[in-house]
Design an enzyme around this catalytic site. Structure first.
Site, short mmCIF file in Angstrom:
data_model
loop_
_atom_site.label_atom_id
_atom_site.label_comp_id
_atom_site.label_asym_id
_atom_site.label_seq_id
_atom_site.Cartn_x
_atom_site.Cartn_y
_atom_site.Cartn_z
N SER A 1 43.93 55.21 32.27
CA SER A 1 43.57 54.14 31.35
C SER A 1 43.33 54.68 29.95
O SER A 1 44.16 55.40 29.40
CB SER A 1 42.35 53.39 31.90
OG SER A 1 42.15 52.19 31.19
N ASP B 1 46.34 49.57 36.24
CA ASP B 1 45.27 50.50 35.90
C ASP B 1 44.52 50.88 37.18
O ASP B 1 44.14 50.02 37.97
CB ASP B 1 44.33 49.79 34.92
CG ASP B 1 43.33 50.73 34.28
OD1 ASP B 1 42.90 51.67 34.96
OD2 ASP B 1 42.97 50.50 33.11
#
Length: 823
Positions: A370, A656
């Site tokens: 991320s 993610d």
């Protein structure tokens, strides 16, 4: 303990057999509607033998339909062959109802054996589906496969279809050819017959990639204003290296066609012939996908170079009295969590702290997910970043974090994004919200458009001058399944991209290209790094189930709506036979009702998913795939349904990893990397140990070595700056130095050992991180300069203030290596 799958691919001679499936009858099928008994038919789907789904005839208005229909399949014995038998009720007015699905592993049937199976479709045993299965040997029944013990690549045939532009009748311009090979990777291709332009290219051509043992058929159909005609030929009738001619004869009234030496019936109008050439050629045995659980050769070369630099740095930092021998040099890694701009900012401070302590050259791997990947991809644009002062990239990051983000959404910028996405579409990529998010990241946090790619980062590794970066994401299902029910770790490095559990990797520049059965079928230009940043921090492919889990850490309330009822149908005798052959359970799936299906669609649909061409596409599961350590229950409910695993999908959906575990540990826990010490930096605002506990659970399910995480209530309520977790001597697990994002002593000291004195200095030590109105909340894209500076200084300070703890961990890692060698 489950066995380890093969580190390198190997070839096997697999026996090819003929499977005969006879659908006999069903008993006591309930009414599907109030007007009549069910109108039943059965569909058979065996994707390891054909792309096609076959079906029986429909028996109308009968609760005990009888079919007695037989179907033939050619199967490979070293592949996990699971046939899906679905019973349907045909409905003229509305869509057909799916009544039951039976998944049966035909590997439980021995060669030369015939078995009658009665599958119970209800708990009371009244509703039954009777089937007969026969497995027979066939002549010349051998095939060479390549496998790593989990996935299998089989022999393939390439079929090229060509049309000479200069020999197309003029009246056929404007027509088109529809080419279909249902049992191929491409399935359908289309050729527009346009008047040729003198440009040097005088041939229309397209290519199909087919399974050699599937007996595929090529259907060529001419459509257009001049008429219509169609021809079908078996691909295997064309010997490898040879070609066949197809003559399509079209008129506006009616048409007939022929191929090779077959004759056409006389036509009642002017005949227009179109000659199509079909060439067959065996695909190369060399794969473009690396199968195996070892690290790649390029990484091994890097490690050899990096180890020399790490040894010199450790000698200097630890003041050792001699050079370390090669086996004494520990593998040190830095692992960062995600957290949007907070993670990006904090990671800059962390690396600055390591740089100030001269410890960056002790690090072999850096992993991120991320927001922390935004820091990494920026730094690795400089081939020598770790040997330089980090003030300049930090100042650039500050400039972009504090600036207004409104210009990034201007009409001018939107036109730029549209142009970029049009370019990608022309290259052959599928545009998605993930691509737009990547362009926004570039616009918001970088000074310019970067043309660099992931493979360009190899320049920063050529002499072992920087740690090897690895970026982490999750592969999930695009719909029908939540992330908790199905997720697979995917790692990206400048050398390779791969999904860990399958042991399948491709070169990083090939990510996004089209693959089939481990072979690259269509090369696409490598994506710019910003598009991968959007993928690594893909917040748009979330579904409502993921959002619910993120909010309350539980999905159990919704399971009744999102999962079909699954029952084990094996009798005691069948279980004994199954255990002897390592076959999967025979499972009955009872589909949910209309209301549950509606709720499932709402909860699990990823409305804005970003899909990418699947480099695992076509690979089949090995017959023993589920007996290895790589397949733990943690990965999801589909592990026992090989037909639904990632290789069966045309596209990959990446999200993610924070939707599961906001951590980047998995690449470092691979046994082949032999990591001794992980400096783990957590940029979460809430539970400071959540990522560690989640990783420990993951490792327990996968039989991976990881320290036991035991934290007192005092530490949970008042966490410190650094914690050390290690396993016992019997477990070869890495030591974890865990750095949560806390303001423990920084509020009193501006530097280690230097207390704050003035009011201004005291204010610099105050960071508002716990409140809902914290400036560091994950969805905040803009910080004030004081907030940015404070976070960078805090994370840098927390590293510097624990210098001795890090140095002691380095000493212990060296001692552990020496002791292991002594034993």
């Amino acid at each position: 303990m489950p066995r380890r799958h093969s580190a390198v691919p190997y070839k096997e001679q697999s026996i090819i057999r003929l499977l005969t499936v006879k659908v006999i009858r069903a008993l006591n099928i309930p009414w599907a509607d109030w007007m009549s008994n069910a109108d039943c038919y059965v569909c058979l789907w065996l994707p390891t033998a054909s792309n096609k789904m076959v079906k029986t005839k429909t028996v109308s208005n009968s609760s005990c339909p009888v079919w007695n229909e037989t179907f033939l399949f050619t199967i490979c014995s070293n592949v996990k062959n699971v046939i899906h038998l679905t019973l349907h009720d045909e409905d003229v007015i509305s869509r057909n109802d799916l009544l039951f699905t039976v998944a049966f592993d035909v590997g439980s049937i021995a060669a030369g054996e015939s078995t009658l199976r009665s599958f119970c479709l209800s708990t009371d045993g009244q509703q039954i589906l009777e089937m007969e299965f026969t497995v027979q040997a066939i002549q010349d029944g051998f095939e060479t496969i390549v496998t790593n013990g989990v996935v299998v690549s089989r022999e393939m045939t390439g079929v090229e279809v060509c049309v000479d532009k200069m020999r197309i009748p003029e009246r056929l311009f404007g027509c088109h050819l529809d080419l279909t090979v249902e049992d191929s990777c491409e399935k359908i291709r289309k050729i527009e017959l346009i008047r040729p332009v003198l440009c040097g290219d005088y041939t229309y051509s397209c290519r199909f990639h087919c399974m050699k043992r599937w007996n595929p058929e090529l259907a060529v159909e001419l459509k257009g204003t001049a008429g219509q005609c169609r021809c079908v030929i078996p691909v295997n009738s064309i010997s490898a290296g040879n070609e066949a001619k197809i003559n399509l004869c079209a008129t506006q009234v009616f048409s007939k066609c022929c191929w090779c030496n077959r004759c056409c019936l006389p036509l009642r109008s002017t005949k227009m012939n179109l000659e199509v050439t079909v060439k067959a050629q065996e695909c190369s045995e060399k794969l473009d996908t690396r199968l195996g659980f070892d690290i790649c050769e390029e990484e091994k070369i890097f490690l050899s170079k990096r180890k020399q630099r790490v040894a010199q740095t450790l000698k200097r930092v630890l003041k050792l009295d001699r050079d370390l021998e090669e086996h004494e040099v520990p593998v040190i890694a830095v692992a960062a969590t995600g957290g949007g701009v907070r993670a990006m900012t904090g990671f800059f401070g962390t690396l600055a702290g390591l740089k100030k302590l001269n410890l960056l050259d002790c690090v072999t791997y850096v992993t991120g997910t991320s927001g922390s990947t935004w820091t990494m991809s920026k730094l690795y644009d400089d081939a020598n970043w770790s040997s330089k002062d980090l003030c300049e990239p930090i100042e650039e990051a500050c400039r972009n974090v504090i600036k207004s983000k409104k210009p990034c959404f201007s009409f001018e910028k939107m036109a730029h994004y549209k142009e970029e996405m049009n370019k990608r579409a022309q290259m052959g990529y599928r545009n998605s919200s993930t691509d737009l998010w990547g362009l926004l990241i570039e616009s918001m946090f970088y000074d310019q458009v970067y043309e660099t790619t992931l493979s360009d980062q190899r320049k920063a590794l050529c002499d072992g001058q920087n740690p090897l970066p690895m970026y982490v994401s999750l592969s999930v299902k695009s719909n029908t399944t939540s992330t908790m029910d199905y997720k697979e770790w995917c790692e990206f490095s400048p050398y390779e991209v791969g999904i860990l559990k399958y042991g399948a990797y491709i070169k990083s520049e090939d990510f996004g290209s089209k693959f089939c059965m481990g072979r690259k079928t269509c090369a696409l230009p490598e994506s710019r790094i910003c598009f991968l940043q959007g993928l690594w921090s893909n917040i748009f492919s979330i579904n409502l189930m993921d959002a619910w889990f993120s909010a309350v850490s539980s999905e159990h309330f919704w399971y009744r709506f999102t999962r079909d009822n699954v029952l084990d149908l094996d009798t005691e005798e069948a279980m004994k036979r199954r255990n002897a052959s390592a076959a999967l359970d025979t499972r009955l799936l009872q589909p949910s009702g209309d209301f549950n299906r509606l709720i499932r669609g709402i909860l699990t649909d990823r409305f804005l998913d970003g899909e990418h061409h699947n480099f695992l596409r076509g690979l089949q599961m090995h017959c023993d795939y589920n007996s290895g350590a790589n397949f733990g229950p943690c990965d999801g409910i589909l592990n026992h349904s090989p037909n639904d695993l990632t290789p069966s999908s045309e596209y990959l959906c990446m999200v993610d990893s924070a939707y599961y575990i906001n951590a980047s540990f998995p690449p470092l826990l691979r046994e082949e990397r032999k990591v001794d010490l992980i400096l783990a930096f957590d940029y979460g605002l809430e539970d400071k140990f959540k990522t560690l506990v989640g990783t420990q659970s993951y490792c327990t399910d996968h039989n991976l070595a990881f320290p036991k995480i035991e934290v007192s209530e005092e530490d949970r309520s008042n966490p410190k700056e650094c914690y050390a977790f290690s396993g016992d001597e019997s477990t070869k697990c890495p030591v974890i130095l865990h750095f949560p994002l806390v303001n423990c002593t920084f509020k009193k000291y501006k530097e280690p050992g230097v207390p704050r004195q003035t009011v201004s200095e005291m204010e610099d030590g105050i960071l508002q991180m716990e409140s809902f109105f914290s400036p560091y909340q994950v969805f905040r894209l803009t910080y004030s300069k004081p907030d940015f500076d404070k976070l960078v200084k805090l994370t840098q300070y927390n590293v510097e203030n624990n210098e001795e703890m890090i140095l002691q961990a380095l000493r212990n890692a060296i001692a552990c290596r020496q002791q292991c060698r002594a034993k």
